[in-house]
Motif scaffolding. Structure first.
Motif: not given
Length: 131
Positions: A44-48, A76-80, A86-91, A109-114
């Protein structure tokens, strides 16, 4: 040079039958380049989602004798894009050595809406002469 397209058992399977997860381009010395299709993950979260993607990438790479340390290029493709930090910290949890070459894009948007993120990589596998 030999090209093998693969969907390794035990690794994430493609979301449709129209593509392969890994293209392995092998050279005569046993070295290879691995081109890994864009990956998304549950969460549900970007980090997850980011952690799930890197876990999937790890499985795909290991099936071909590589690890995240062998990644030489990441897209990397981000919707925001405002969530880049936040992405960089996990990466950084997964790519701990010298950073690979990198491109990051904001997409509507990406392949899946979520999906909030999709990542594709290229990795280099050492050959016999490098061992």
């Amino acid at each position: 040079m030999q090209v093998t397209l693969d969907n390794p058992a035990g690794a994430p399977q493609p979301a449709s039958p129209y593509y392969s997860q890994v293209a392995r381009v092998e050279h005569a010395d046993g070295s290879a380049l691995l081109f890994v299709s864009g990956q998304i993950a549950e969460g549900t979260t970007l980090a997850e989602q980011t952690r799930g993607i890197f876990e999937g990438l790890d499985a795909l790479l290991r099936a071909h004798g590589a690890t995240p340390a062998d990644i030489i290029n990441i897209r990397t493709y981000l919707t925001d894009i405002s969530r880049l930090a936040e992405y960089g910290a996990v990466r950084r949890e997964y790519l701990t050595g010298t950073p690979p070459t990198s491109m990051t894009f904001e997409v509507p948007r990406l392949f899946r809406a979520e999906a909030r993120i999709e990542i594709e990589v290229v990795a280099a596998v050492a050959g016999r002469e490098s061992l």
